[in-house]
Write a protein that holds these residues in place. Sequence first.
Motif: not given
Length: 283
Positions: A94-120
């Motif tokens: 859709n970007k031909r119909k849109l424009e980037k205005i400004s950054p508003v935050s940073h740092g989103l991260y996604q992944g697979i996680a385990v509790p810290k007590y799990v030893p892997i």
Amino acid sequence: MKGLRKALCALAMSSIAIFQVHAEEKVINVGTLSWEDLTPITGVTKKVLEDSGYTVKVTSFSEWGIAYAALGKGDIQILASQIDYVAQDYWNKNKRKLEKISPVSHGLYQGIAVPKYVPIDSLEQLNDNADKFGGKIIGIEPGSGLMSDASRAVSDYGLKLQLVEGSTVAMTAALKSAIDRKEWVAVTIWDPSWMSQKFEMKYLQDPKGVFPPPQGYYWIGKKGFSEENPRAREVLAGIYLPLAAITAMNAEVKDGKTMDQAVADWTAKNADLLKRWENIKSY
């Protein structure tokens, strides 16, 4: 006579400037998705725009495709989105119909996680411990960017664990239950999230780089928004919400506040910061 002409010209220019200011003082139609990273961004931005003299109407969408279609048609004027990875396909389409205005935050991260007590520590270690995880990775809603990346991780790492589709609520319940019993559990998770404050978790290392690096959030708009709304664009450009603030507001919601209450309390505590954001050039 010459002096009169100058005076009339000055008055005309002043009237045009005043008209432009008043012409822009109107409703701003904002789109959002009811997710815990986007609702605080939208709520705080709404407050800043209102303090700057705008009336703000917010429309919530269930998924990116609908939100981007509404933005492209002009049903909404602006939308906060992660356009580099999470919503990259929608942005590219859709970007031909849109424009980037400004950054508003940073740092989103996604992944697979385990509790810290799990030893892997790595996705590569999941297969050797599949039985301890019940042969499952507990996922969230199907169709989300996180689940798409997690499915690719299962394939790329040749994991023998089943990626279980479900909901964020079900995943959170399974995570809490396992932690209460100190059991092994692997889940799809993200930051910013109240879960990163509530539970001691660790992301499993991803040496193949399946999951994207930390991502930024941008205000994007219907093409022409900045030209038609220069003052609103300046207000938006002044807003930057740290990831820690988003996480803190969601933690308060988890503890019983509404999101509106959490946003109101955060903006009240950070009134000086908001004033600096609102201190923009006048048109």
